[in-house]
Enzyme design. Structure first.
Site, PDB file in Angstrom:
ATOM      1  N   SER A  87       0.690  -1.028  -0.022  1.00  0.00           N
ATOM      2  CA  SER A  87       0.103   0.084   0.029  1.00  0.00           C
ATOM      3  C   SER A  87       0.885   1.272  -0.052  1.00  0.00           C
ATOM      4  O   SER A  87       2.008   1.203   0.101  1.00  0.00           O
ATOM      5  CB  SER A  87      -1.068  -0.169   1.300  1.00  0.00           C
ATOM      6  OG  SER A  87      -0.089   0.264   2.406  1.00  0.00           O
ATOM      7  N   SER A  89       0.713   3.655   2.188  1.00  0.00           N
ATOM      8  CA  SER A  89       0.559   4.369   3.556  1.00  0.00           C
ATOM      9  C   SER A  89       2.354   4.914   3.885  1.00  0.00           C
ATOM     10  O   SER A  89       2.106   5.798   4.688  1.00  0.00           O
ATOM     11  CB  SER A  89      -0.005   3.543   4.561  1.00  0.00           C
ATOM     12  OG  SER A  89       1.241   2.321   4.996  1.00  0.00           O
ATOM     13  N   LYS A 144       5.109   0.612   9.459  1.00  0.00           N
ATOM     14  CA  LYS A 144       4.961   2.104   9.768  1.00  0.00           C
ATOM     15  C   LYS A 144       6.152   2.469  10.578  1.00  0.00           C
ATOM     16  O   LYS A 144       7.199   1.907  10.784  1.00  0.00           O
ATOM     17  CB  LYS A 144       3.810   2.381  10.718  1.00  0.00           C
ATOM     18  CG  LYS A 144       2.304   1.543  10.433  1.00  0.00           C
ATOM     19  CD  LYS A 144       1.857   2.518   9.231  1.00  0.00           C
ATOM     20  CE  LYS A 144       0.547   1.691   8.940  1.00  0.00           C
ATOM     21  NZ  LYS A 144      -0.005   2.353   7.704  1.00  0.00           N
ATOM     22  N   SER A 232      -3.002   7.051   5.967  1.00  0.00           N
ATOM     23  CA  SER A 232      -2.253   5.771   6.637  1.00  0.00           C
ATOM     24  C   SER A 232      -3.406   5.367   7.818  1.00  0.00           C
ATOM     25  O   SER A 232      -3.780   6.063   8.740  1.00  0.00           O
ATOM     26  CB  SER A 232      -1.154   6.391   6.997  1.00  0.00           C
ATOM     27  OG  SER A 232      -0.471   5.347   7.962  1.00  0.00           O
TER      28      SER A 232
END
Length: 279
Positions: A87, A89, A144, A232
């Site tokens: 993705s 994010s 992250k 996100s």
């Protein structure tokens, strides 16, 4: 059954088959073959000789694959594991289609499958790009950036990040041109410098204010956010990451391939994640 569990089971079964054959069946098989060879030699009037041991096909496969499976298991569980970014994010640091290496021993050695730490080595730092098991669905891996350590007070207000009551330095640098598909083109690019974490790039959508609030990170947990701040799904929405959910620190891009944006991008290969810039 996930890949890690499948790998552990395959390694165990192949090793067990090889061990049982070596300890129990191979001595009997060789003794029988030696006796047959001696009997044939006696009947032919010659001294009996050794006869080649023809291992069962299952044993032959187990013997061949066990060392390979064991090596993969050790490397993947305790050293490095590859992941693919699914993705956007973490844009602009990481793009969809990046294949990354994750250092599995930075935060301590953990047993595969159960993820129990057996050898503590180091603790996460602010700014680390980290792979972890999503707390709400542990079989899914997320990636992250750690922005809050245990005991920190994290605040998000009007596109700004605050740590322990101090605003994190932020410098806007321009407009993002987007990836190969122009995804997120036009967002604002900025350099954010976390306390003790160094600078990194982020994207901000000035038309989209989400996830504002204040949180105090409990002991044994971490607060994580995506670099694509307004696009996100992170700690602002589902809470903190337990230390036991950490998988490892992302360190390098070893390949970029995304069939939707034209395939390979050799320019991203070998780039350290700590120094990745927007394209």
């Amino acid at each position: 059954m996930d890949f890690e569990l499948l790998l552990v089971v395959a390694t165990f079964v192949s090793g067990l088959i090889w061990l049982i054959d070596r300890l129990a069946f191979r001595p009997r098989r060789r003794a029988r073959l030696a006796a047959e060879a001696q009997q044939l030699g006696a009947e032919a009037g010659i001294e009996g000789g050794a006869t080649k041991d023809h291992e069962p096909l299952l044993v032959d496969y187990a013997k061949s694959f066990f060392p390979i499976l064991l090596a993969v298991l050790v490397i993947r569980s305790f050293l490095f594991e590859p992941f693919r970014i699914p993705s956007g994010s973490m844009m602009p640091t990481l793009l969809v289609g990046d294949f990354i290496l994750v250092n599995k021993f930075t935060y301590g050695l953990r047993l595969p499958v159960v993820n129990t730490k057996i050898v503590p080595i180091d603790e996460p730092d602010r700014g680390d790009v980290t792979v972890f098991r999503y707390p709400e669905q542990p079989e899914v891996d997320y990636i992250k950036r750690i922005v809050g350590l245990p005991g920190d007070t994290v605040r998000v207000d009007d596109q700004r990040l605050w740590i322990n009551g101090e605003p994190v330095p932020l410098e806007t640098t321009g407009r993002y041109e987007g990836d190969a598909n122009l995804k997120h083109a036009g967002l604002t690019t900025a350099i954010e410098t976390l306390p003790d974490g160094g600078p990194h790039q982020i994207l901000m959508d000035t038309d989209r204010r989400l996830g504002e609030g204040q949180w105090t990170v409990p002991e044994g947990h971490y607060f994580v956010m995506g670099d694509n701040r307004n696009h996100s799904n992170d700690s602002r929405f589902w809470g903190f990451v337990p230390e036991s959910n950490l998988v490892g620190k992302a360190v390098m891009i070893w390949l970029h391939w995304n069939w939707q944006d034209g395939g390979f991008d050799t320019g991203r290969i070998g780039r350290s994640i700590d120094t990745v810039d927007a394209d």
